[in-house]
Write a protein that holds these residues in place. Structure first.
Motif, PDB file in Angstrom:
ATOM      1  N   UNK A 156      68.115  76.930  32.717  1.00 40.72           N
ATOM      2  CA  UNK A 156      68.474  77.423  34.041  1.00 40.72           C
ATOM      3  C   UNK A 156      68.567  78.941  34.031  1.00 40.72           C
ATOM      4  N   UNK A 157      69.199  79.480  32.994  1.00 38.11           N
ATOM      5  CA  UNK A 157      69.375  80.930  32.926  1.00 38.11           C
ATOM      6  C   UNK A 157      68.030  81.639  32.924  1.00 38.11           C
ATOM      7  N   UNK A 158      67.034  80.998  32.312  1.00 40.55           N
ATOM      8  CA  UNK A 158      65.731  81.644  32.261  1.00 40.55           C
ATOM      9  C   UNK A 158      65.103  81.726  33.639  1.00 40.55           C
ATOM     10  N   UNK A 159      65.354  80.685  34.479  1.00 41.44           N
ATOM     11  CA  UNK A 159      64.820  80.708  35.831  1.00 41.44           C
ATOM     12  C   UNK A 159      65.377  81.888  36.616  1.00 41.44           C
ATOM     13  N   UNK A 160      66.632  82.199  36.388  1.00 40.79           N
ATOM     14  CA  UNK A 160      67.253  83.305  37.110  1.00 40.79           C
ATOM     15  C   UNK A 160      66.904  84.655  36.504  1.00 40.79           C
ATOM     16  N   UNK A 161      66.370  84.654  35.298  1.00 37.23           N
ATOM     17  CA  UNK A 161      65.901  85.908  34.722  1.00 37.23           C
ATOM     18  C   UNK A 161      66.757  86.508  33.638  1.00 37.23           C
ATOM     19  N   UNK A 162      68.067  86.192  33.634  1.00 39.50           N
ATOM     20  CA  UNK A 162      68.933  86.844  32.649  1.00 39.50           C
ATOM     21  C   UNK A 162      68.569  86.401  31.220  1.00 39.50           C
ATOM     22  N   UNK A 163      67.976  85.220  31.103  1.00 36.34           N
ATOM     23  CA  UNK A 163      67.543  84.723  29.792  1.00 36.34           C
ATOM     24  C   UNK A 163      66.479  85.618  29.171  1.00 36.34           C
ATOM     25  N   UNK A 164      65.658  86.258  30.010  1.00 38.85           N
ATOM     26  CA  UNK A 164      64.625  87.171  29.486  1.00 38.85           C
ATOM     27  C   UNK A 164      65.285  88.354  28.779  1.00 38.85           C
ATOM     28  N   UNK A 165      66.375  88.856  29.373  1.00 34.71           N
ATOM     29  CA  UNK A 165      67.088  89.971  28.743  1.00 34.71           C
ATOM     30  C   UNK A 165      67.743  89.513  27.439  1.00 34.71           C
ATOM     31  N   UNK A 166      68.309  88.314  27.478  1.00 36.89           N
ATOM     32  CA  UNK A 166      68.963  87.782  26.274  1.00 36.89           C
ATOM     33  C   UNK A 166      67.950  87.655  25.142  1.00 36.89           C
ATOM     34  N   UNK A 167      66.770  87.147  25.463  1.00 39.54           N
ATOM     35  CA  UNK A 167      65.734  86.995  24.439  1.00 39.54           C
ATOM     36  C   UNK A 167      65.308  88.353  23.890  1.00 39.54           C
TER      37      UNK A 167
END
Lengths: 36, 317
Positions: free
Chosen positions: A1-12
């Motif tokens: 879910x977090x990746x859909x919102x975009x914050x997961x990209x920063x985490x990665x």
């Protein structure tokens, strides 16, 4: 879910940065792989 | 100390910030990553047209004569876009390692860097890459690569002497193994088997270490920009998303977390400035980046770059 919102990209990105330049916490790295 | 930016620096920041806002939203980035090269060639050309590769080149060679602070400004502005192209590598390391050669500086986007080897961790002394009779043999890993790359600057040993060599990636005996890192950025392993190599005069191990130090500072600034963007995104989400009839930001526990994360980002930014200040002393700079910035200061404290993403993700549920 977090990746859909975009914050997961920063985490990665930030965890990859840690892997490239220094130590990354083993547990965090593992959690990131599972959530990727 | 005065941390305010000059007019030129503000202009540089605005130009890069506008490019990232227009061309590098997270959705656009996803579509670029899906392409076969791992990035979009058109966007890479637009990025090259901004002239960022000139920032670190001396004025007498037609560059802007910028210092580590200027690289930091560009890096922080690029951070929110998580740019896939190796902009910082070209801007800092390729410019510094060109040894003043105009043919490399004029076409620096066509160069990648082969400085690391497997099993060597962060050591820059080449162990398995050697040069004999002008031919290079060995394998380099983690080379930041784009579709425009046709040449590599590769460190190698000639006897006991460490030097930097210009090698064509399209020559017979040169093989490029492309792969994305976990965050999607395109990297490659470069394998050379008796490929003609041309030595870059005046560049030895000390110059390579200094260039990598500059690059590390610039990449730290990109990471600060990314941390700030993740925090801003999380702040906005917490003030919009409602639970039990109230926005999430109204809950004290989440307010504490936001404050903690904000302090970590400010701390990382300060360390980034301090590292840029030590740019001419690679050993001191590395100490700052590795020990103070990333490694925990106590057993309970986690590195900032691990704490921010996991805290942000926890806040999103």
């Amino acid at each position: 879910m977090t990746q859909d919102y975009g914050v997961g990209a920063y985490a990665k990105y930030l965890l990859t940065f840690n892997l490239l330049h220094g130590d990354v916490d083993y547990h965090t790295g593992r959690v990131m792989r599972l959530s990727a | 100390m005065d941390f305010s930016l000059s007019d030129e620096q503000r202009m540089l920041q605005d130009t890069v910030g506008k490019f990232v806002a227009d061309r590098y939203s997270l959705d656009q980035r996803k579509s670029y990553m899906a392409q076969s090269a791992g990035h979009d060639a058109g966007v890479a050309n637009e990025l090259a047209d901004l002239g960022l590769n000139l920032v670190q080149i001396a004025e007498e060679q037609g560059g802007l004569g910028g210092d580590a602070f200027d690289a930091m400004i560009v890096g922080e502005a690029l951070g929110p876009g998580l740019v896939l192209e190796p902009v910082m590598d070209v801007m800092t390391a390729v410019s510094a390692l060109a040894g003043g050669r105009e043919d490399i500086l004029e076409d620096s986007n066509a160069y990648t860097l082969g400085l690391y080897e497997r099993g060597q961790r962060y050591a820059l002394t080449p162990a398995g890459t050697t040069v004999a009779d002008g031919k290079i043999t060995g394998t380099k890993t983690l080379a930041p690569i784009s579709a425009a790359a046709t040449h590599a600057l590769v460190s190698a040993k000639d006897g006991d002497d460490v030097g930097l060599y210009r090698v064509s990636l399209t020559a017979d005996g040169a093989t490029v193994f492309n792969y994305p890192l976990q965050d999607g950025r395109p990297f490659a392993d470069l394998q050379f088997d008796g490929v003609a190599a041309e030595r870059i005069d005046g560049v030895g191990l000390a110059e390579i270490e200094a260039a990598v130090a500059r690059l590390t500072i610039a990449e730290c600034a990109v990471a600060v920009g990314a941390m700030q963007a993740a925090l801003d995104m999380t702040k906005e989400y917490l003030s919009v998303r409602k639970q039990f009839g109230r926005p999430l930001a109204a809950f004290q526990e989440l307010q504490f977390r936001l404050v903690d994360m904000n302090m970590e980002v400010q701390d990382a930014r300060s360390m980034s400035i301090w590292a840029a200040n030590q740019a001419n002393q690679p050993a001191v700079m590395r100490c700052c980046v590795r020990r103070h910035w990333q490694k925990p200061r106590s057993a309970k404290r986690r590195p900032m770059f691990a704490k921010i993403p996991s805290s942000c993700m926890a806040a999103w549920g």
